[in-house]
Design an enzyme around this catalytic site. Structure first.
Site, PDB file in Angstrom:
ATOM      1  N   SER A  41      87.107  64.852  46.267  1.00 14.71           N
ATOM      2  CA  SER A  41      88.252  65.988  45.697  1.00 14.71           C
ATOM      3  C   SER A  41      88.569  66.810  46.412  1.00 14.71           C
ATOM      4  O   SER A  41      89.786  66.932  46.383  1.00 14.71           O
ATOM      5  CB  SER A  41      87.662  66.468  44.745  1.00 14.71           C
ATOM      6  OG  SER A  41      86.927  65.051  43.567  1.00 14.71           O
ATOM      7  N   ARG A 116      64.083  73.987  40.393  1.00 10.20           N
ATOM      8  CA  ARG A 116      64.052  74.957  40.003  1.00 10.20           C
ATOM      9  C   ARG A 116      62.368  74.776  40.183  1.00 10.20           C
ATOM     10  O   ARG A 116      61.162  76.198  38.988  1.00 10.20           O
ATOM     11  CB  ARG A 116      64.065  73.879  38.431  1.00 10.20           C
ATOM     12  CG  ARG A 116      65.078  73.842  37.994  1.00 10.20           C
ATOM     13  CD  ARG A 116      65.040  73.346  36.670  1.00 10.20           C
ATOM     14  NE  ARG A 116      66.192  73.662  36.353  1.00 10.20           N
ATOM     15  CZ  ARG A 116      66.613  72.079  35.323  1.00 10.20           C
ATOM     16  NH1 ARG A 116      66.413  71.363  35.179  1.00 10.20           N
ATOM     17  NH2 ARG A 116      68.156  71.921  35.493  1.00 10.20           N
ATOM     18  N   CYS A 156      68.535  71.898  30.429  1.00 14.04           N
ATOM     19  CA  CYS A 156      68.971  71.705  29.396  1.00 14.04           C
ATOM     20  C   CYS A 156      68.454  71.287  27.589  1.00 14.04           C
ATOM     21  O   CYS A 156      69.411  72.828  26.938  1.00 14.04           O
ATOM     22  CB  CYS A 156      70.997  71.679  29.203  1.00 14.04           C
ATOM     23  SG  CYS A 156      70.305  69.725  29.426  1.00 14.04           S
ATOM     24  N   GLY A 188      75.115  65.676  28.513  1.00 17.99           N
ATOM     25  CA  GLY A 188      74.026  65.620  29.613  1.00 17.99           C
ATOM     26  C   GLY A 188      74.354  64.870  30.389  1.00 17.99           C
ATOM     27  O   GLY A 188      73.254  65.673  30.851  1.00 17.99           O
ATOM     28  N   GLU A 210      63.305  64.038  32.136  1.00 19.00           N
ATOM     29  CA  GLU A 210      63.438  64.566  31.237  1.00 19.00           C
ATOM     30  C   GLU A 210      62.163  64.726  30.577  1.00 19.00           C
ATOM     31  O   GLU A 210      61.818  65.673  30.536  1.00 19.00           O
ATOM     32  CB  GLU A 210      64.353  64.374  30.213  1.00 19.00           C
ATOM     33  CG  GLU A 210      66.081  63.849  30.295  1.00 19.00           C
ATOM     34  CD  GLU A 210      67.019  65.160  30.608  1.00 19.00           C
ATOM     35  OE1 GLU A 210      67.094  66.064  30.079  1.00 19.00           O
ATOM     36  OE2 GLU A 210      66.640  65.236  32.095  1.00 19.00           O
ATOM     37  N   HIS A 251      72.927  69.552  22.072  1.00 19.35           N
ATOM     38  CA  HIS A 251      71.016  69.134  22.446  1.00 19.35           C
ATOM     39  C   HIS A 251      69.856  69.910  20.753  1.00 19.35           C
ATOM     40  O   HIS A 251      69.761  70.648  20.772  1.00 19.35           O
ATOM     41  CB  HIS A 251      70.203  69.172  22.667  1.00 19.35           C
ATOM     42  CG  HIS A 251      71.266  68.512  24.659  1.00 19.35           C
ATOM     43  ND1 HIS A 251      72.149  67.307  24.317  1.00 19.35           N
ATOM     44  CD2 HIS A 251      70.410  68.766  25.665  1.00 19.35           C
ATOM     45  CE1 HIS A 251      71.993  67.210  26.572  1.00 19.35           C
ATOM     46  NE2 HIS A 251      71.489  67.491  26.507  1.00 19.35           N
TER      47      HIS A 251
HETATM   48  N1  LIG Z   1      75.621  67.876  31.926  1.00 17.22           N
HETATM   49  C1  LIG Z   1      74.694  68.951  31.467  1.00 17.22           C
HETATM   50  O1  LIG Z   1      75.195  69.258  29.842  1.00 17.22           O
HETATM   51  C2  LIG Z   1      74.440  69.820  32.310  1.00 17.22           C
HETATM   52  C3  LIG Z   1      73.037  70.889  31.554  1.00 17.22           C
HETATM   53  C4  LIG Z   1      72.777  71.428  32.845  1.00 17.22           C
HETATM   54  C5  LIG Z   1      72.552  70.834  33.793  1.00 17.22           C
HETATM   55  N2  LIG Z   1      73.281  70.373  34.213  1.00 17.22           N
HETATM   56  C6  LIG Z   1      72.835  69.920  35.586  1.00 17.22           C
HETATM   57  O2  LIG Z   1      74.176  70.498  36.280  1.00 17.22           O
HETATM   58  C7  LIG Z   1      74.801  69.420  37.667  1.00 17.22           C
HETATM   59  C8  LIG Z   1      75.573  69.068  36.841  1.00 17.22           C
HETATM   60  O3  LIG Z   1      75.831  68.218  36.603  1.00 17.22           O
HETATM   61  P1  LIG Z   1      77.079  66.802  35.812  1.00 17.22           P
HETATM   62  O4  LIG Z   1      76.957  66.895  33.932  1.00 17.22           O
HETATM   63  O5  LIG Z   1      78.694  68.282  35.140  1.00 17.22           O
HETATM   64  O6  LIG Z   1      77.627  66.731  36.631  1.00 17.22           O
HETATM   65  P2  LIG Z   1      79.015  65.101  37.200  1.00 17.22           P
HETATM   66  O7  LIG Z   1      79.666  65.292  35.804  1.00 17.22           O
HETATM   67  O8  LIG Z   1      78.195  64.157  37.650  1.00 17.22           O
HETATM   68  O9  LIG Z   1      79.565  65.932  38.049  1.00 17.22           O
HETATM   69  C9  LIG Z   1      79.514  66.485  39.499  1.00 17.22           C
HETATM   70  C10 LIG Z   1      79.767  67.467  40.329  1.00 17.22           C
HETATM   71  O10 LIG Z   1      79.150  66.731  41.590  1.00 17.22           O
HETATM   72  C11 LIG Z   1      80.232  66.580  42.598  1.00 17.22           C
HETATM   73  N3  LIG Z   1      79.690  65.553  43.601  1.00 17.22           N
HETATM   74  C12 LIG Z   1      78.755  65.190  43.569  1.00 17.22           C
HETATM   75  N4  LIG Z   1      78.848  64.289  44.991  1.00 17.22           N
HETATM   76  C13 LIG Z   1      79.351  65.563  45.956  1.00 17.22           C
HETATM   77  C14 LIG Z   1      78.494  65.620  47.271  1.00 17.22           C
HETATM   78  N5  LIG Z   1      78.834  64.562  47.490  1.00 17.22           N
HETATM   79  N6  LIG Z   1      79.099  66.454  47.379  1.00 17.22           N
HETATM   80  C15 LIG Z   1      79.708  67.234  47.069  1.00 17.22           C
HETATM   81  N7  LIG Z   1      80.169  67.646  45.919  1.00 17.22           N
HETATM   82  C16 LIG Z   1      79.700  66.338  44.655  1.00 17.22           C
HETATM   83  C17 LIG Z   1      81.178  65.989  41.639  1.00 17.22           C
HETATM   84  O11 LIG Z   1      82.455  66.006  42.369  1.00 17.22           O
HETATM   85  P3  LIG Z   1      84.181  65.266  42.401  1.00 17.22           P
HETATM   86  O12 LIG Z   1      84.332  64.736  40.989  1.00 17.22           O
HETATM   87  O13 LIG Z   1      84.954  65.029  43.591  1.00 17.22           O
HETATM   88  O14 LIG Z   1      82.736  63.627  42.513  1.00 17.22           O
HETATM   89  C18 LIG Z   1      81.333  67.128  40.210  1.00 17.22           C
HETATM   90  O15 LIG Z   1      82.263  67.965  40.899  1.00 17.22           O
HETATM   91  C19 LIG Z   1      73.529  68.713  37.589  1.00 17.22           C
HETATM   92  O16 LIG Z   1      72.300  69.439  39.155  1.00 17.22           O
HETATM   93  C20 LIG Z   1      72.576  68.603  36.176  1.00 17.22           C
HETATM   94  O17 LIG Z   1      71.530  68.071  36.112  1.00 17.22           O
HETATM   95  C21 LIG Z   1      73.788  69.570  33.307  1.00 17.22           C
END
Ligand SMILES: NC(=O)c1ccc[n+]([C@@H]2O[C@H](COP(=O)([O-])OP(=O)(O)OC[C@H]3O[C@@H](n4cnc5c(N)ncnc54)[C@H](OP(=O)(O)O)[C@@H]3O)[C@@H](O)[C@H]2O)c1
Length: 365
Positions: A41, A116, A156, A188, A210, A251
């Protein structure tokens, strides 16, 4: 000119990152000044980088649209553009990368699980353990951080039941066992996350990692900061079943609690509802911008809370509970259902609340 603190979002193109970018628009204290994501990106206009995958119901904030996305691995470029970052990355080696940001003087408010269990990193739910931020000075000493440090949010799914449990503990209910079954939304798992073919009309049980998080993380959050260490709470045993269900956001958790010394026949359900409805804590006392006025909302309707109807109470920051009954299996106990928005209370909203707490306590400089 603005007096707002310039902030970056690492992983700004992802599911959680998009929610940060949306919720930072018009924030009174923080100004989005930097967006970073993966090398694929990097170099793109933000609106191009999220084209076809923007999934927030509000439009992309106009300021963010034209910002150029950086590579999250390029820490120097963050140093020149912001004083703290929200970390919402999904990649390997996050633990080291977040530490490198802190070493370079950037404060990291993380959603990721990588740090964490780092001993001197506080895992915050501001209504429960705001005092754990006092470990930040030790963390700086231990790691040789000058201006930077790391704080994290828990998993979460915990958000939908841990605050109601803590509210009872604070009023003297000595919780000794928790059995929880979560029904976790598709968002999630990030985006594209799970294929619709795997999830429509289906449930995926035993979510990898989880259950362990649900059984361990509450013990650190409920722990005590003593002699420069967070001592885990050791008076509760937790058993968790975590399932992915075909719900988009929100959730839900079905919870049974055992108390060690309050006989269930003397448990007054009205008292418990009053404790939940009247629960207030530090974020409410400090009137933090994102703090829900009512952190816990009890619904009397027998078929609620439901994700489709109940995730947006208090701007997505409340935990909605219902279905309170005495528990028949345990000698002394109750059962209830809890619901929270995984991308707001459980992710970006919770992360922003952590940053507001840090600012109010003088940690954001
Ligand atoms: N989803 C939830 O409800 C939730 C809740 C609490 C915590 N979390 C945590 O929050 C974090 C993000 O989750 P998400 O659900 O938003 O994941 P996601 O939709 O898969 O987004 C992942 C992000 O990480 C970037 N990324 C991937 N590979 C990378 C690399 N090699 N170098 C730098 N950036 C990279 C991606 O960029 P590109 O778009 O460029 O690939 C994207 O911006 C995770 O650690 C997850 O465990 C998620």
């Amino acid at each position: 000119m603005t007096n707002k603190i310039p902030v970056g979002v690492l992983g700004g193109t992802g599911t959680v990152g998009q929610m940060y970018i949306s919720r930072l628009e018009n924030h009174p204290d923080f100004e989005l000044s930097y967006i970073a994501a993966s090398p694929s990106s990097a170099g793109k206009k933000y609106s191009d980088a999220v084209h076809g995958r923007w999934r927030i119901k509000e439009d992309i904030p106009s300021k963010a649209k034209n910002m150029i996305v950086s590579d999250a691995n390029d820490i120097k470029s963050a140093v020149n553009n912001c004083s703290f970052v929200f970390s919402a990355l999904e990649m390997g080696l996050i633990k080291q990368l977040e530490e490198n940001y802190a070493k370079e003087g950037i404060i990291v408010v993380s959603n990721c699980s990588a740090n964490r269990w780092t001993e001197d990193v506080p895992m915050l739910i501001p209504e429960i353990n705001p005092g754990h931020i006092d470990i930040i000075n030790n963390q700086r000493e231990n790691h040789g951080f000058n201006k930077g440090f790391i704080v994290v949010k828990p998993n979460c799914s915990l958000q939908s039941y841990l605050t109601p449990i803590y509210a009872l503990m604070k009023e003297g209910y000595d919780v000794s066992k928790i059995i929880v079954t979560t029904m976790q939304a598709t968002s999630g798992a990030g985006y594209p996350g799970i294929s619709s073919l795997d999830l429509i009309g289906n449930i995926i049980p035993n979510l990898s990692g989880e259950q362990e998080k649900a059984e361990k993380e509450p013990l650190k959050i409920l722990g005590e900061l003593k002699n420069k260490k967070i001592i885990n709470y050791d008076k509760i045993k937790i058993s968790a079943h975590c399932n992915r269900v075909p719900v988009i956001d929100g959730h839900t958790a079905c919870v049974s609690l055992e108390f060690s010394s309050i006989p269930s026949k003397s448990i007054n359900l009205e008292d418990i509802i009053n404790i939940w409805e009247n629960f207030r804590s530090v974020p409410q006392d400090l009137e933090l911008y994102s703090a829900p006025k009512r952190p816990i909302i009890y619904t009397n309707e027998s078929d609620r809370p439901q994700p489709v109807r109940d995730i947006y109470h208090e701007n997505g920051m409340a935990v909605v509970v219902g279905g309170l009954e005495k528990e028949n299996i345990f000698s002394y106990g109750i059962k209830f259902n809890g619901l929270s928005h995984n991308l707001i209370r459980g992710a970006a909203g919770g992360g922003i609340l952590n940053a507001e707490l840090l600012k109010a306590k003088g940690y954001l400089g």
